[in-house]
Design a protein around this motif. Structure first.
Motif, PDB file in Angstrom:
ATOM      1  N   LEU A 171       9.338   2.781  10.050  1.00 47.30           N
ATOM      2  CA  LEU A 171       8.975   4.246  10.441  1.00 47.30           C
ATOM      3  C   LEU A 171       7.929   4.944   8.994  1.00 47.30           C
ATOM      4  CD1 LEU A 171      10.210   6.514  12.030  1.00 47.30           C
ATOM      5  CD2 LEU A 171      11.532   7.149  10.242  1.00 47.30           C
ATOM      6  N   VAL A 172       7.581   4.328   7.681  1.00 50.92           N
ATOM      7  CA  VAL A 172       6.911   4.473   6.787  1.00 50.92           C
ATOM      8  C   VAL A 172       5.682   4.378   7.455  1.00 50.92           C
ATOM      9  CG1 VAL A 172       6.137   4.930   5.092  1.00 50.92           C
ATOM     10  CG2 VAL A 172       8.290   5.331   5.396  1.00 50.92           C
ATOM     11  N   VAL A 173       5.307   2.653   8.162  1.00 57.33           N
ATOM     12  CA  VAL A 173       4.224   2.443   8.194  1.00 57.33           C
ATOM     13  C   VAL A 173       3.730   2.969   9.720  1.00 57.33           C
ATOM     14  CG1 VAL A 173       3.015   0.357   9.127  1.00 57.33           C
ATOM     15  CG2 VAL A 173       4.630   0.450   7.040  1.00 57.33           C
ATOM     16  N   GLY A 174       4.487   3.083  10.218  1.00 59.61           N
ATOM     17  CA  GLY A 174       4.176   4.091  11.464  1.00 59.61           C
ATOM     18  C   GLY A 174       3.722   5.056  11.715  1.00 59.61           C
ATOM     19  N   LEU A 175       4.748   6.274  10.450  1.00 56.87           N
ATOM     20  CA  LEU A 175       4.451   7.448  10.796  1.00 56.87           C
ATOM     21  C   LEU A 175       2.742   7.486   9.346  1.00 56.87           C
ATOM     22  CD1 LEU A 175       7.540   9.223   9.290  1.00 56.87           C
ATOM     23  CD2 LEU A 175       6.032   9.639  11.607  1.00 56.87           C
ATOM     24  N   GLY A 176       2.467   6.338   8.518  1.00 54.27           N
ATOM     25  CA  GLY A 176       1.137   6.234   7.882  1.00 54.27           C
ATOM     26  C   GLY A 176      -0.007   6.410   8.708  1.00 54.27           C
ATOM     27  N   ILE A 177      -0.095   5.139   9.905  1.00 48.83           N
ATOM     28  CA  ILE A 177      -0.977   5.398  11.060  1.00 48.83           C
ATOM     29  C   ILE A 177      -1.481   6.097  11.278  1.00 48.83           C
ATOM     30  CG2 ILE A 177      -1.714   4.155  12.812  1.00 48.83           C
ATOM     31  CD1 ILE A 177      -0.382   1.682  11.898  1.00 48.83           C
ATOM     32  N   ASP A 178       0.150   6.838  12.139  1.00 48.20           N
ATOM     33  CA  ASP A 178      -0.103   8.290  12.926  1.00 48.20           C
ATOM     34  C   ASP A 178      -0.990   9.758  12.276  1.00 48.20           C
ATOM     35  OD1 ASP A 178       0.354   6.743  15.515  1.00 48.20           O
ATOM     36  OD2 ASP A 178       2.521   7.762  15.326  1.00 48.20           O
ATOM     37  N   GLY A 179       0.061   9.236  11.123  1.00 49.47           N
ATOM     38  CA  GLY A 179      -0.548  10.892   9.471  1.00 49.47           C
ATOM     39  C   GLY A 179      -1.734  10.775   9.562  1.00 49.47           C
ATOM     40  N   GLY A 180      -2.579   9.166   9.502  1.00 47.61           N
ATOM     41  CA  GLY A 180      -3.760   8.896   8.944  1.00 47.61           C
ATOM     42  C   GLY A 180      -5.103   9.623   9.524  1.00 47.61           C
ATOM     43  N   TRP A 181      -4.578   8.977  11.133  1.00 50.78           N
ATOM     44  CA  TRP A 181      -5.275   9.121  12.042  1.00 50.78           C
ATOM     45  C   TRP A 181      -5.025  10.912  12.257  1.00 50.78           C
ATOM     46  CZ3 TRP A 181      -5.503  11.304  17.308  1.00 50.78           C
ATOM     47  CH2 TRP A 181      -6.377  10.676  17.885  1.00 50.78           C
ATOM     48  N   LEU A 182      -4.255  11.352  12.330  1.00 52.00           N
ATOM     49  CA  LEU A 182      -4.320  12.501  13.003  1.00 52.00           C
ATOM     50  C   LEU A 182      -4.541  13.907  11.919  1.00 52.00           C
ATOM     51  CD1 LEU A 182      -2.746  14.849  14.811  1.00 52.00           C
ATOM     52  CD2 LEU A 182      -1.121  15.442  13.538  1.00 52.00           C
ATOM     53  N   ALA A 183      -4.497  13.362   9.985  1.00 56.09           N
ATOM     54  CA  ALA A 183      -5.190  14.244   9.313  1.00 56.09           C
ATOM     55  C   ALA A 183      -6.659  13.869   9.549  1.00 56.09           C
ATOM     56  CB  ALA A 183      -5.076  13.349   8.250  1.00 56.09           C
ATOM     57  N   THR A 184      -7.119  12.634   9.588  1.00 51.55           N
ATOM     58  CA  THR A 184      -9.136  12.658   9.589  1.00 51.55           C
ATOM     59  C   THR A 184      -9.635  13.461  11.104  1.00 51.55           C
ATOM     60  OG1 THR A 184      -8.326  10.315  11.349  1.00 51.55           O
ATOM     61  CG2 THR A 184      -8.791  10.266   9.090  1.00 51.55           C
ATOM     62  N   LEU A 185      -8.568  13.412  12.081  1.00 53.69           N
ATOM     63  CA  LEU A 185      -9.407  14.573  13.186  1.00 53.69           C
ATOM     64  C   LEU A 185      -9.070  15.332  13.303  1.00 53.69           C
ATOM     65  CD1 LEU A 185      -9.222  14.276  16.201  1.00 53.69           C
ATOM     66  CD2 LEU A 185      -6.986  14.657  17.094  1.00 53.69           C
ATOM     67  N   ALA A 186      -8.251  16.512  11.983  1.00 50.00           N
ATOM     68  CA  ALA A 186      -8.351  17.749  11.897  1.00 50.00           C
ATOM     69  C   ALA A 186      -8.510  17.920  10.798  1.00 50.00           C
ATOM     70  CB  ALA A 186      -6.544  18.027  11.573  1.00 50.00           C
ATOM     71  N   TYR A 187      -9.269  17.290  10.233  1.00 50.48           N
ATOM     72  CA  TYR A 187     -10.508  17.236   9.196  1.00 50.48           C
ATOM     73  C   TYR A 187     -11.946  17.069  10.325  1.00 50.48           C
ATOM     74  CZ  TYR A 187     -13.828  17.270   5.216  1.00 50.48           C
ATOM     75  OH  TYR A 187     -14.645  17.913   3.609  1.00 50.48           O
ATOM     76  N   GLU A 188     -12.167  16.570  11.023  1.00 48.90           N
ATOM     77  CA  GLU A 188     -13.202  16.940  11.903  1.00 48.90           C
ATOM     78  C   GLU A 188     -14.049  17.868  12.553  1.00 48.90           C
ATOM     79  OE1 GLU A 188     -14.068  11.803  13.249  1.00 48.90           O
ATOM     80  OE2 GLU A 188     -12.724  13.021  14.657  1.00 48.90           O
ATOM     81  N   ARG A 189     -12.293  18.292  13.349  1.00 50.62           N
ATOM     82  CA  ARG A 189     -12.099  19.244  13.502  1.00 50.62           C
ATOM     83  C   ARG A 189     -12.708  20.694  13.358  1.00 50.62           C
ATOM     84  NH1 ARG A 189     -13.388  19.554  17.855  1.00 50.62           N
ATOM     85  NH2 ARG A 189     -12.787  21.663  18.303  1.00 50.62           N
ATOM     86  N   ARG A 190     -12.425  20.449  12.282  1.00 51.67           N
ATOM     87  CA  ARG A 190     -12.630  21.598  10.978  1.00 51.67           C
ATOM     88  C   ARG A 190     -13.731  21.383  10.850  1.00 51.67           C
ATOM     89  NH1 ARG A 190     -11.204  21.933   4.520  1.00 51.67           N
ATOM     90  NH2 ARG A 190     -12.377  24.102   4.319  1.00 51.67           N
ATOM     91  N   LEU A 191     -14.383  20.539  10.426  1.00 53.62           N
ATOM     92  CA  LEU A 191     -15.924  20.633  10.205  1.00 53.62           C
ATOM     93  C   LEU A 191     -16.337  20.865  11.593  1.00 53.62           C
ATOM     94  CD1 LEU A 191     -16.481  17.293   8.661  1.00 53.62           C
ATOM     95  CD2 LEU A 191     -16.530  19.596   7.331  1.00 53.62           C
ATOM     96  N   ALA A 192     -16.460  20.273  12.537  1.00 53.50           N
ATOM     97  CA  ALA A 192     -17.085  20.417  13.665  1.00 53.50           C
ATOM     98  C   ALA A 192     -16.969  22.032  14.001  1.00 53.50           C
ATOM     99  CB  ALA A 192     -15.825  20.105  15.023  1.00 53.50           C
ATOM    100  N   ALA A 193     -16.199  22.880  13.403  1.00 53.06           N
ATOM    101  CA  ALA A 193     -15.826  24.498  13.838  1.00 53.06           C
ATOM    102  C   ALA A 193     -16.848  25.021  13.031  1.00 53.06           C
ATOM    103  CB  ALA A 193     -14.432  25.186  13.343  1.00 53.06           C
ATOM    104  N   GLN A 194     -17.143  24.537  11.980  1.00 46.71           N
ATOM    105  CA  GLN A 194     -18.639  25.176  10.901  1.00 46.71           C
ATOM    106  C   GLN A 194     -19.783  24.528  11.480  1.00 46.71           C
ATOM    107  OE1 GLN A 194     -16.163  23.499   7.109  1.00 46.71           O
ATOM    108  NE2 GLN A 194     -15.275  25.019   7.398  1.00 46.71           N
ATOM    109  N   GLY A 195     -20.102  23.909  12.244  1.00 48.53           N
ATOM    110  CA  GLY A 195     -20.468  23.231  12.780  1.00 48.53           C
ATOM    111  C   GLY A 195     -21.514  22.600  11.673  1.00 48.53           C
TER     112      GLY A 195
END
Length: 286
Positions: free
Chosen positions: A38-62
């Motif tokens: 479960l930790v491995v699965g959450l790690g993959i999904d968490g890393g995927w979601l964290a990078t996606l959230a950071y990309e969205r933040r950068l996109a909002a800032q242009g």
């Protein structure tokens, strides 16, 4: 309009994360304790979601960061790889698991499409301005096409009228040429006939015993232009003759004519004299 691109991306992301977590727990749960899986699965999904959230933040800032984008795609490829590996090692329904292995990559692609939509999105005012410009261009093109059609129709009508007029002129010329040709043939026949030739000769020239002048046909057709002949100017009137004519015209009515009336009658009678000489003669006789 924004929901048309963001909602599919969110739905695909949720399905991909749930599917990745479930596959990791089922696949690794047989080899390691399920909390670890479960930790491995959450790690993959968490890393995927964290990078996606950071990309969205950068996109909002242009802004944009290639390293973050690469990490995000790495997590997506890792999740897709886990799904593909599970599908290849599964004993049952391997094809079904392999068919859904593309979901993480598809979710990343949808977020990419949404980011491109945001970078190219325009405000309603700008869209209205663009629509107005396009409509104006269409109106101008339609007017130009109508003008060209009208000019083409006018030119066609003009050419048709000119062609018909030319055809009428050609028919008249042909008819005239035919009539002249017939008249010339009649004259030639009369000239060639013995009796008619003698009669025409007797009326055109005096008949001399033993000599019969030949009656020539009138020339019909192209002929050489006549040499220009200079008309000899009429001899100028002398002062005495001019005085007599002026006095006769002036005193032809009672009371005597004015200079303007006299000059008009002088010209109308066909006499010629310069204005200076005519006025001088008037002064002499008046």
């Amino acid at each position: 309009m924004r929901a048309k691109t963001v909602l599919p991306a969110v739905a695909m992301t949720a399905v991909s994360m749930v599917l990745t977590l479930a596959v990791v727990v089922m696949w690794l749960g047989t080899a390691v304790p399920w909390p670890v899986a479960l930790v491995v699965g959450l790690g993959i999904d968490g890393g995927w979601l964290a990078t996606l959230a950071y990309e969205r933040r950068l996109a909002a800032q242009g802004d944009h960061n290639r390293a973050v984008t690469a990490v995000g795609w790495s997590f997506g490829v890792l999740a897709a790889g886990v799904l593909v590996a599970h599908a290849l090692t599964a004993e049952h329904s391997a094809g079904a698991w392999l068919a859904v292995a593309w979901l993480p990559i598809a979710a990343k692609a949808l977020w990419l499409v949404h980011a491109m939509w945001e970078r190219t999105a325009l405000t309603p005012a700008a869209l209205d301005a663009i629509r107005g410009i396009q409509q104006e261009a269409r109106d101008e093109a339609a007017v130009a096409r109508a003008r060209l059609r009208a000019e083409a129709a006018t030119e066609e009508t003009r050419l048709t009228a000119v062609t018909e007029a030319g055809a009428r002129v050609a028919r008249v010329q042909a008819k005239t040429a035919q009539t002249l040709s017939g008249a010339w043939s009649t004259l030639e026949t009369a000239r060639a006939g013995e009796e008619t030739g003698r009669a025409l000769t007797s009326v055109t020239a005096r008949v001399t015993p033993g000599v019969t002048p030949r009656w020539e046909l009138p020339v019909w057709g192209p002929s050489e232009p006549l040499a220009g002949r200079s008309l000899e100017s009429a001899p100028a009137l002398t002062d005495e003759a001019l005085d007599v004519i002026v006095d006769e015209i002036r005193t032809s009515e009672t009371p005597a004519l004015s200079y303007r009336e006299m000059a008009a009658r002088f010209r109308a009678a066909g006499h010629s004299a310069s204005e200076v000489r005519l006025r001088a003669a008037w002064k002499r006789v008046a």
